[in-house]
Design a protein around this motif. Structure first.
Motif, short mmCIF file in Angstrom:
data_model
loop_
_atom_site.label_atom_id
_atom_site.label_comp_id
_atom_site.label_asym_id
_atom_site.label_seq_id
_atom_site.Cartn_x
_atom_site.Cartn_y
_atom_site.Cartn_z
N GLY A 1 0.79 -1.22 0.00
CA GLY A 1 0.00 0.00 0.00
C GLY A 1 0.83 1.27 0.00
O GLY A 1 0.27 2.37 -0.13
N LYS A 2 2.13 1.16 0.14
CA LYS A 2 3.00 2.34 0.13
C LYS A 2 3.30 2.77 -1.31
O LYS A 2 3.14 2.01 -2.25
CB LYS A 2 4.30 2.03 0.87
N ARG A 3 3.77 4.01 -1.44
CA ARG A 3 4.09 4.52 -2.78
C ARG A 3 5.26 3.75 -3.39
O ARG A 3 5.25 3.42 -4.57
CB ARG A 3 4.43 6.01 -2.68
N ARG A 4 6.26 3.45 -2.60
CA ARG A 4 7.44 2.74 -3.08
C ARG A 4 7.69 1.53 -2.17
O ARG A 4 8.53 1.57 -1.27
CB ARG A 4 8.64 3.65 -3.12
N PRO A 5 6.98 0.45 -2.37
CA PRO A 5 7.16 -0.72 -1.51
C PRO A 5 8.50 -1.39 -1.77
O PRO A 5 9.07 -1.28 -2.86
CB PRO A 5 5.99 -1.63 -1.89
N SER A 6 9.01 -2.06 -0.76
CA SER A 6 10.29 -2.75 -0.86
C SER A 6 10.10 -4.20 -0.42
O SER A 6 9.71 -4.48 0.72
CB SER A 6 11.35 -2.06 0.02
N ALA B 1 -9.05 -6.37 -10.19
CA ALA B 1 -9.82 -5.37 -9.44
C ALA B 1 -10.95 -4.76 -10.23
O ALA B 1 -11.89 -4.22 -9.64
CB ALA B 1 -8.89 -4.27 -8.94
N ARG B 2 -10.89 -4.83 -11.57
CA ARG B 2 -11.93 -4.20 -12.38
C ARG B 2 -12.03 -4.93 -13.71
O ARG B 2 -11.06 -5.47 -14.21
CB ARG B 2 -11.59 -2.72 -12.62
N TRP C 1 3.89 -5.66 -8.78
CA TRP C 1 2.92 -6.55 -9.41
C TRP C 1 1.46 -6.15 -9.18
O TRP C 1 0.57 -6.82 -9.69
CB TRP C 1 3.09 -7.99 -8.96
N THR C 2 1.18 -5.12 -8.43
CA THR C 2 -0.19 -4.73 -8.10
C THR C 2 -0.35 -3.22 -8.20
O THR C 2 0.62 -2.47 -8.32
CB THR C 2 -0.58 -5.18 -6.68
N CYS C 3 -1.60 -2.79 -8.10
CA CYS C 3 -1.94 -1.36 -8.12
C CYS C 3 -2.21 -0.83 -6.71
O CYS C 3 -2.80 0.25 -6.57
CB CYS C 3 -3.16 -1.12 -9.00
N ASN C 4 -1.81 -1.55 -5.67
CA ASN C 4 -2.18 -1.15 -4.31
C ASN C 4 -1.67 0.25 -3.96
O ASN C 4 -2.41 1.08 -3.44
CB ASN C 4 -1.63 -2.18 -3.31
N GLY C 5 -0.41 0.55 -4.23
CA GLY C 5 0.15 1.84 -3.84
C GLY C 5 0.21 2.86 -4.94
O GLY C 5 0.85 3.92 -4.76
N CYS C 6 -0.46 2.62 -6.05
CA CYS C 6 -0.43 3.56 -7.16
C CYS C 6 -1.27 4.79 -6.85
O CYS C 6 -2.37 4.69 -6.30
CB CYS C 6 -0.94 2.88 -8.43
N GLN C 7 -0.75 5.97 -7.23
CA GLN C 7 -1.46 7.22 -6.98
C GLN C 7 -2.67 7.38 -7.90
O GLN C 7 -3.55 8.19 -7.64
CB GLN C 7 -0.52 8.41 -7.15
N ARG D 1 -4.75 4.91 -8.56
CA ARG D 1 -5.56 3.71 -8.33
C ARG D 1 -7.05 4.01 -8.42
O ARG D 1 -7.82 3.24 -9.01
CB ARG D 1 -5.23 3.11 -6.96
N ARG D 2 -7.48 5.12 -7.86
CA ARG D 2 -8.90 5.45 -7.86
C ARG D 2 -9.29 6.31 -9.05
O ARG D 2 -10.33 6.09 -9.67
CB ARG D 2 -9.28 6.15 -6.56
N TYR D 3 -8.49 7.32 -9.33
CA TYR D 3 -8.86 8.26 -10.39
C TYR D 3 -7.66 8.46 -11.32
O TYR D 3 -6.51 8.41 -10.91
CB TYR D 3 -9.29 9.61 -9.82
N GLY D 4 -7.94 8.72 -12.56
CA GLY D 4 -6.92 9.11 -13.52
C GLY D 4 -6.18 7.97 -14.16
O GLY D 4 -5.19 8.23 -14.85
N CYS D 5 -6.59 6.71 -13.97
CA CYS D 5 -5.91 5.57 -14.58
C CYS D 5 -6.71 5.14 -15.80
O CYS D 5 -7.90 4.82 -15.70
CB CYS D 5 -5.76 4.41 -13.61
N GLY D 6 -6.06 5.13 -16.96
CA GLY D 6 -6.74 4.75 -18.18
C GLY D 6 -6.47 3.33 -18.62
O GLY D 6 -6.90 2.93 -19.71
N LYS D 7 -5.74 2.54 -17.82
CA LYS D 7 -5.43 1.16 -18.17
C LYS D 7 -6.65 0.26 -17.97
O LYS D 7 -7.43 0.43 -17.03
CB LYS D 7 -4.27 0.64 -17.34
#
Length: 307
Positions: free
Chosen positions: A25-30, A56-57, A81-87, A89-95
């Motif tokens: 869920g972080k912006r830059r997970p490690s 997810a959709r 591998w996931t969209c959990n921490g993507c900014q 995720r909720r709005y502005g993603c066209g994928k």
């Protein structure tokens, strides 16, 4: 968190998957930070996120996501591998494809994968059919699964419980009915006819029911309550039909007193046992209990039945 010593591999637990979900869920997970905290290898953390991520959709929402297509987001083609921490995720993603990691869903998927891996028989088809043919012939000879597993250990290694499960499942057309110790054949004896009572058919309830209504109203029903056959005392219960008087009819009461006096003289004890007064009259009749010596035979009465 303090660094844990890396231990031998075993299945990830629900709490460990929850730690992976929080890190994703972080912006830059490690992956290295999570692996260091959990005592795992970074490859195990990365494989867990890729293997148990879900859609997810779009079509197949909630199902395990496979390999991401070439036009998918870069976050879905490599760690994390996931969209959990993507900014976005909720709005502005066209994928079109979006994947997320949930600890609860990952645990369910992992449990289902483990359960599916344990299904079926751990043997090749030819070897299994040959083993079942041997088991069936041994069962027909009367051998138990424990004897078969022990005697055929050089040909196939199987636990007796596994043989029981194979037979119960109906493999090779077998069933529990072929097991000698589970199913036995023993014809039962036919029920014997009822023994005649000691007082004869003329003093039975059937004969009492055949009397006219006036005869049944004047009759007094008697029953005895005893313990062991060697007891010297019993309880005599009399039931009189509804009548005008508060107690038993005089003739029935005199007959009871006479029989009780004869029973006391016939018994070993000479103690006086006074006849108790009858209980209060009820709508269905009156009852009285008499304590007699010598049991019902000394009173000259049957064990049950009307009089």
């Amino acid at each position: 968190m303090a660094e844990r010593k890396q231990k031998r591999y075993f299945r990830l637990t629900r709490s460990e998957r929850a730690s992976i979900e929080r890190e994703l869920g972080k912006r830059r997970p490690s992956a290295r930070d999570v692996a260091r905290d959990l005592g795992r290898s970074p490859a195990s953390i990365s494989d867990e996120a890729k293997r148990n991520r879900t859609v997810a959709r779009g079509p197949g929402k909630g199902e395990r996501a496979g390999d991401a297509p070439e036009d998918a987001c870069a976050r879905l083609q490599a760690w994390p591998w996931t969209c959990n921490g993507c900014q976005h995720r909720r709005y502005g993603c066209g994928k079109a494809l979006r994947c997320e990691y949930s600890a609860a869903r990952a645990q369910t998927l992992a449990d289902g994968l483990l359960s599916g891996a344990r299904r079926g028989v751990n043997a090749k088809e030819y070897d299994f059919e040959r083993a079942m043919a041997t088991i069936r012939s041994d069962v027909a000879r009367g051998l138990s699964p424990a004897q078969i597993a022990c005697g055929r250990a050089d040909r196939f290694k199987v636990h007796p419980t596994t043989i029981y499960r194979w037979i119960a499942a109906g493999y090779a057309g077998m069933s529990d009915a072929e097991l000698r110790r589970k199913v036995g054949y023993k014809p039962r004896r036919e029920p014997s006819a009822a023994k005649p009572t000691s007082h004869g058919p003329e003093r039975s309830y059937k004969a009492f029911s055949a009397l006219p209504e006036e005869g049944r109203a004047r009759a007094a029903e008697m029953d005895t309550v005893i313990g062991l056959s060697k007891d010297s005392q019993c309880i005599l219960t009399l039931y009189s039909r509804p009548c005008k008087g508060p107690g038993l009819p005089a003739s029935a009461r005199e007959d009871v007193e006479r029989r009780c006096r004869g029973a006391r003289h016939a018994g070993k004890s000479d103690r006086e046992a006074p006849l108790p007064a009858p209980v209060r009259a009820r709508p269905h009749g009156q009852r009285v209990r008499v304590l007699g010596h010598g049991g019902p035979r000394a009173l000259g009465l049957p064990r049950d039945g009307p009089d």
